[in-house]
Design a protein around this motif. Structure first.
Motif, PDB file in Angstrom:
ATOM      1  N   LEU A  79       0.831  -1.206   0.000  1.00 42.94           N
ATOM      2  CA  LEU A  79       0.000   0.000   0.000  1.00 42.94           C
ATOM      3  C   LEU A  79       0.864   1.254   0.000  1.00 42.94           C
ATOM      4  CD1 LEU A  79      -2.771   1.385   0.232  1.00 42.94           C
ATOM      5  CD2 LEU A  79      -2.597   1.099   2.725  1.00 42.94           C
ATOM      6  N   VAL A  83       0.742   4.097  -3.042  1.00 39.38           N
ATOM      7  CA  VAL A  83       0.391   5.493  -2.761  1.00 39.38           C
ATOM      8  C   VAL A  83       1.564   6.419  -3.083  1.00 39.38           C
ATOM      9  CG1 VAL A  83      -0.264   7.120  -0.946  1.00 39.38           C
ATOM     10  CG2 VAL A  83      -1.293   4.845  -1.006  1.00 39.38           C
ATOM     11  N   ILE A 121      -3.735   1.738   8.690  1.00 39.09           N
ATOM     12  CA  ILE A 121      -3.815   1.868   7.232  1.00 39.09           C
ATOM     13  C   ILE A 121      -3.791   3.345   6.833  1.00 39.09           C
ATOM     14  CG2 ILE A 121      -5.322   1.515   5.242  1.00 39.09           C
ATOM     15  CD1 ILE A 121      -6.200  -1.118   6.542  1.00 39.09           C
ATOM     16  N   THR A 124      -0.317   4.585   6.969  1.00 41.92           N
ATOM     17  CA  THR A 124       0.453   4.100   5.828  1.00 41.92           C
ATOM     18  C   THR A 124       0.177   4.927   4.581  1.00 41.92           C
ATOM     19  OG1 THR A 124       0.379   1.855   6.759  1.00 41.92           O
ATOM     20  CG2 THR A 124       0.979   2.062   4.444  1.00 41.92           C
ATOM     21  N   VAL A 125      -1.089   5.273   4.368  1.00 40.70           N
ATOM     22  CA  VAL A 125      -1.445   6.111   3.218  1.00 40.70           C
ATOM     23  C   VAL A 125      -0.779   7.480   3.334  1.00 40.70           C
ATOM     24  CG1 VAL A 125      -3.349   7.281   2.047  1.00 40.70           C
ATOM     25  CG2 VAL A 125      -3.616   4.910   2.789  1.00 40.70           C
TER      26      VAL A 125
END
Length: 286
Positions: A79, A83, A121, A124-125
């Motif tokens: 991920l 991104v 999450i 992480t983005v």
């Protein structure tokens, strides 16, 4: 612990430390039940049944396994890369938004008692946005008054990060580097000193003319600081591996695989940024 994700967790810590903490808090120690007389035949039959039973799966035991950590870490890394690549291509100027959001979410996740997959999450983005933009900047902007952009350094930093991760994992698994109290104390003192150095460098950058890295990170001093930063990040990886190993051996709940994966992502991002900055300084001296 060096990584606050593991250091502030009762789950991944040393069981002796947790026992001492409970005693200081006025907790009581559970005494084992007195020894009783057991029918040898019944005991043998029960043991035989246990040995013949199939091994329990993670879903049945609900305990953390290395596979859990590997899958979740791999998913978060994928991920992060997607991104970052999208930000690099579409909107590299948003890196400062990713930096601020990532810092806030990183602190929130680090000090939570229970892991939140949604927040991890989201972190992480945000870090993907930050890394994509800052990597674009490092590759396409000239440093130190030069005229040639530092183009090769992003791939170099990625490869160096992966190589360091593999080397740290090999050294830890082989037992050549062990996490001892002395090692932990040394790392903690070194990281506090490095943090103080970085803060002073940022403050001095407001008063003295310097390049993009601050007055204390120019020339030879900048190279030395970069090497020290890489070494500390690599040592922190070994501490992370040890914390995960303890969690698996102690049979912590499987949901804490999210915390373990988050901790590894934090350290890997730090390591990548240290390599990126170090290679940029080296190229600026050419």
């Amino acid at each position: 612990m060096s990584n606050p994700v593991f250091g502030n967790s009762d789950i991944f810590g040393d069981p002796k430390d947790r026992a001492r903490a409970r005693q200081r808090a006025g907790g009581t120690t559970v005494q084992p039940a007195p020894y009783g007389v057991v029918d040898p035949a019944a005991e043998a039959a029960a043991l035989n049944q246990m040995y013949q039973a199939p091994a329990a799966t993670t879903a049945q035991t609900g305990r953390l396994t290395y596979d859990d950590v590997i899958v979740k870490t791999g998913g978060l890394l994928a991920l992060l890369v997607v991104v970052a690549a999208a930000t690099w291509t579409l909107a590299p100027g948003l890196f400062w938004i990713g930096a601020i959001v990532g810092l806030v979410l990183g602190l929130v996740n680090a000090f939570r008692r229970e892991p939140s997959p949604a927040l991890i999450i989201a972190y992480t983005v945000a870090q993907g946005v930050f890394l994509g933009g800052i990597s674009y900047l490092f590759q396409n902007v000239a440093f130190d008054g030069g005229t040639v952009p530092a183009q090769p350094i992003v791939m170099q930093a990625v490869l160096a990060t992966l190589a360091t991760f593999g080397a740290a994992l090999f050294l830890f698994r082989s037992g050549k580097v062990r996490v001892t109290p002395k090692f932990t104390k040394w790392l903690l003192i070194s990281m506090v000193g490095y943090l103080a150095f970085s803060v002073v460098n940022v403050v001095l950058s407001f008063f003295f003319t310097s390049d993009a890295f601050g007055p204390l990170r120019q020339g030879g001093w900048g190279i030395i600081a970069g090497i020290v930063g890489v070494g500390l990040a690599a040592a922190s990886l070994i501490m992370d591996f040890d914390s995960i190993k303890r969690g698996v051996e102690q049979g912590v709940p499987a949901k804490f695989a999210w915390s373990a994966a988050f901790g590894l992502i934090v350290t890997l991002v730090w390591l990548y940024l240290e390599f990126l900055r170090l290679f940029a300084i080296l190229q600026g001296r050419d």
